[in-house]
Design an enzyme around this catalytic site. Sequence first.
Site, PDB file in Angstrom:
ATOM      1  N   THR A 130       0.835  -1.210   0.000  1.00 13.15           N
ATOM      2  CA  THR A 130       0.000   0.000   0.000  1.00 13.15           C
ATOM      3  C   THR A 130       0.863   1.250   0.000  1.00 13.15           C
ATOM      4  OG1 THR A 130      -1.621  -1.252   1.290  1.00 13.15           O
ATOM      5  CG2 THR A 130      -1.995   1.098   1.064  1.00 13.15           C
ATOM      6  N   ASP A 174       1.412   4.402   7.226  1.00 13.97           N
ATOM      7  CA  ASP A 174       1.887   3.030   7.289  1.00 13.97           C
ATOM      8  C   ASP A 174       0.717   2.064   7.200  1.00 13.97           C
ATOM      9  OD1 ASP A 174       3.703   0.967   7.443  1.00 13.97           O
ATOM     10  OD2 ASP A 174       4.554   1.573   9.363  1.00 13.97           O
ATOM     11  N   ASP A 188      -1.192  -5.223   9.943  1.00 16.07           N
ATOM     12  CA  ASP A 188      -1.886  -6.497   9.788  1.00 16.07           C
ATOM     13  C   ASP A 188      -3.336  -6.389  10.232  1.00 16.07           C
ATOM     14  OD1 ASP A 188       0.361  -7.999   8.867  1.00 16.07           O
ATOM     15  OD2 ASP A 188       1.142  -7.944  10.898  1.00 16.07           O
ATOM     16  N   LYS A 206       1.570  -4.856  13.774  1.00  9.85           N
ATOM     17  CA  LYS A 206       2.426  -4.877  12.592  1.00  9.85           C
ATOM     18  C   LYS A 206       3.472  -5.961  12.818  1.00  9.85           C
ATOM     19  CE  LYS A 206       4.085  -1.100  11.075  1.00  9.85           C
ATOM     20  NZ  LYS A 206       3.801  -1.454   9.678  1.00  9.85           N
ATOM     21  N   GLY A 222       7.493  -6.721   8.795  1.00  8.32           N
ATOM     22  CA  GLY A 222       8.846  -6.336   8.400  1.00  8.32           C
ATOM     23  C   GLY A 222       9.897  -6.378   9.483  1.00  8.32           C
ATOM     24  N   GLU A 240       9.898   2.310  13.110  1.00  6.32           N
ATOM     25  CA  GLU A 240       8.616   2.852  12.652  1.00  6.32           C
ATOM     26  C   GLU A 240       7.914   3.595  13.780  1.00  6.32           C
ATOM     27  OE1 GLU A 240       7.296  -0.248   9.129  1.00  6.32           O
ATOM     28  OE2 GLU A 240       6.863  -0.778  11.199  1.00  6.32           O
TER      29      GLU A 240
END
Length: 230
Positions: free
Chosen positions: A29, A81, A84, A94, A97, A103
């Site tokens: 995204t 950002d 999930d 999240k 990654g 982040e």
Amino acid sequence: MANYKQDAAKACLQFLKPLQVIGLGAGATIAYLVDFIAGDVELANSITFVSSSFQTRLNLEQKGLKVKMASQLYAIDIYFDGCDQFDAELNALKSGGGIHTSEKILASTAKEFILIGDESKFVPDLDHTYPVVIEILPEALNIVTVKIEDDFPLATVNLRSGKEKDGAVISDNGNLLANVKFDELPDIAELNTYFKMMPGIVDHSLFYQMATKAVVAGEHGVRVITPQRF
């Protein structure tokens, strides 16, 4: 076939203004959002970008956009950002990654933190579908693992290992990453504090009460969701 991630990314252009500092996370995204921004050359050339994601930074640089490192900045206007899952309070998980520590630094620095994605990410309450990822100092691995498994007997802690290298996955900060899988997700406010307060854990992938908006797209169009916090 509809591409809801692309639709959500395009809808985020409404929040952008010239001369802003924009933070970006990782994932498909976000890649769509970079494409849309780059398509408006005048706007794109006036914006400064920052990202904790190697792939996102590479994408921005390949498009000739201005990129800085977080250490060069004092504030961010908007941080975008994906995640999930996120709930009605815009708490988000999240797990992908493994760059959640960096982040979170960007998200906490931003005036606005906007989650983006398809509507399947929006759930009434976060659940145990995805693990909570913790970043651990190497010398604390055994201590942290035993402590979590003692406190949550039905939880499992699995060190992340590489698919294309032998051994553990090492974070960008030189630490270890582990997935904590619960049979049922504990109260997230308490879990946030639990992980934050445990010596040896650098940070975790539950973004508790950090996001200010979410932009999601689905069968019935695009929605901008604000947090329902009581």
